[in-house]
Scaffold this active site. Structure first.
Site, short mmCIF file in Angstrom:
data_model
loop_
_atom_site.label_atom_id
_atom_site.label_comp_id
_atom_site.label_asym_id
_atom_site.label_seq_id
_atom_site.Cartn_x
_atom_site.Cartn_y
_atom_site.Cartn_z
N TYR A 1 -24.44 41.67 18.15
CA TYR A 1 -25.31 40.80 18.85
C TYR A 1 -26.56 41.33 18.98
CZ TYR A 1 -27.37 37.62 22.27
OH TYR A 1 -28.25 36.86 22.82
N LYS B 1 -33.82 44.68 28.67
CA LYS B 1 -32.88 44.69 29.93
C LYS B 1 -33.30 45.68 30.87
CE LYS B 1 -29.14 42.41 27.79
NZ LYS B 1 -28.67 41.93 26.49
C1 LIG Z 1 -28.89 41.18 25.36
C2 LIG Z 1 -29.34 41.92 24.07
C3 LIG Z 1 -30.32 41.40 23.13
C4 LIG Z 1 -31.34 40.26 23.41
O1 LIG Z 1 -31.89 40.38 24.42
P1 LIG Z 1 -32.71 39.19 25.38
O2 LIG Z 1 -33.44 39.74 26.26
O3 LIG Z 1 -31.40 38.53 26.00
O4 LIG Z 1 -33.26 38.22 24.11
C5 LIG Z 1 -30.29 42.17 21.77
N1 LIG Z 1 -29.62 43.09 21.57
C6 LIG Z 1 -28.52 43.51 22.37
C7 LIG Z 1 -27.70 44.73 21.97
C8 LIG Z 1 -28.44 42.89 23.63
O5 LIG Z 1 -27.26 43.37 24.33
#
Ligand SMILES: *Cc1c(COP(=O)(O)O)cnc(C)c1O
Length: 420
Positions: free
Chosen positions: A141, A262
């Protein structure tokens, strides 16, 4: 109308079937707790979608951001710069593998991934190489924009857009058993491969699937030999989640590019950063204007987000925070032993502060597994926010959680598992 009803009238929530949505208004946050409009409080055991590091409404971050608001709130980052962006790049790069030398700013995780992919594809293009295939892990993801979706595993989330996603070669996550066959396979196509993108050690959204640092290091070494660029997506694993500051600190090889978001700002403000080596950066230096990286967002390197990130990183590297991270990891390890004996639990796994397990069920593992929804409601009643991914349950607590609060979460988990 109350807040819930007003919300229903105007808002469309992420990853939510609005027909059956049950949305809770949150009035304020403090440390590990969130408070709703009915006076209930909840332990945020998932760090509000894995972003909150030091707890909600942290005074230090709030103070720094509010000071910055009165100094400089935003400036175009093409042709201009500012102290918070320079300081943040200096501080972040110092903590990363030493080949990481430049920082490119955007405003969320998906865009940090888009930038990384564009860097790799254009790196080849700028040198007149024909390399357009990308290698990624099954179940990956990397976000919800089209490029990020393309390099993510195909699932219910990507299904409506399947035809429009670009071609990606998916491989299994490396294990001691499959490493040699993975290498053999990659070698047959390595000429066409621009880059390999991966979530290091923990594949979060797929259900906290974990794999070993030795095996990833070995695969990275092979990619280096094959001249395949590596994008390490630390959007989830970065800033202490794996027990060390970055997943990179568990690995013996260095990636070419890294993605962050994040926890970057402690979960306070949106921000994405893509860092890269000089080798990547230098491939875009030219008198030929066409070799420029033509990418940017309106809020690139927003000073408020930069200051939030600086303040969060000041807190992160404090001795007491690092001790808290160790404490969470140690307490999780003890709880693993209890979970492993529980008849309704299987596949218990842990990397640092991330703990996951699966609920034994006769339904197959899937995001739509009903058990997850039942458990979610049951934990809410008990004042804990846990958001299962199908039948996979996990804990990703903010580092401010105390030993007693963790014990209380564990206690409720066993209570719920015993009774449902
Ligand atoms: C959450 C996440 C994303 C995407 O980040 P967003 O700020 O939600 O677009 C990409 N890669 C990983 C590993 C993630 O956990």
């Amino acid at each position: 109308m109350n807040l819930s009803e007003r919300d229903k009238a105007v808002n469309w929530h992420p990853y939510t079937q609005m027909k059956t949505a049950d949305i809770i208004p949150i009035m304020r946050g403090e440390g590990v707790y969130l408070f709703d409009d009915q006076g209930n409080k909840y332990i945020d055991a998932v760090s509000s979608w894995w972003v909150t590091l030091h707890g909600h409404a942290h005074h230090h971050i709030a103070k720094r951001v509010s000071e910055q608001l009165n100094t400089l709130e935003q400036v175009i980052f093409a042709g201009f710069t500012h102290e918070p962006a320079v300081q943040l790049s200096e501080n972040l790069l110092k903590l990363l593998p030493e080949n990481q030398r430049k920082a490119f700013y955007s405003d969320n995780g998906s865009t940090a991934v888009e930038v990384a992919l564009k860097m790799c594809i254009q790196y080849a293009y700028n040198q007149n190489h024909q390399k357009t295939k990308i290698l990624a892990l099954k179940n990956a993801y990397h976000g919800d924009t089209f490029g990020a979706m393309s390099v993510s595993g195909r699932s219910a989330w990507t299904q409506p857009f399947g035809e429009m996603l670009f071609e990606v070669v998916f491989i299994d996550a490396p294990t001691a058993q499959n490493l040699e066959s993975l290498k053999k396979y990659i070698q047959t196509i390595s000429d066409e491969i621009a880059c390999f993108i991966y979530e290091p050690l923990v594949q979060g959204a797929a259900g906290m699937l974990m794999y070993q640092p030795e095996d990833l290091s070995e695969l990275m070494k092979f990619c280096r030999e094959q001249k395949i660029l590596m994008i390490q997506d630390e959007i989830f694993t970065g800033f202490g989640r794996t027990g060390k500051l970055f997943a990179a600190d568990h690995l013996s090889e260095q990636p070419d590019i890294m993605c962050f978001s994040k926890g970057l700002t402690g979960g306070t403000m949106p921000m994405g950063i893509t860092t890269c080596s000089l080798e990547i950066f230098n491939a875009f230096l030219s008198d030929d204007q066409y070799k420029t990286l033509f990418h940017g967002h309106s809020f690139t390197a927003n000073p408020l987000s930069c200051v939030a990130a600086l303040a969060s990183m000041e807190l992160l590297v404090k001795e007491e925070t690092l001790e808290r991270i160790d404490l969470i990891a140690e307490k999780h390890s003890e709880f693993v032993k209890i979970l492993e004996k529980h008849p309704k639990v299987e596949k218990v796994r842990q990397t640092g502060t991330i703990l996951a397990w699966e609920i034994v069920s006769n339904q197959q593992t899937s995001y739509f597994n009903d058990i997850g929804k039942l458990l979610y409601k049951e934990f809410l009643k008990r004042g804990i926010i846990l958001r299962p991914l199908g039948n996979v349950m996990y804990l990703v607590p903010p580092y401010c959680i105390t030993g007693e609060e963790l014990d209380s979460v564990y206690h409720h988990i066993i209570g719920v598992l015993d009774h449902f």
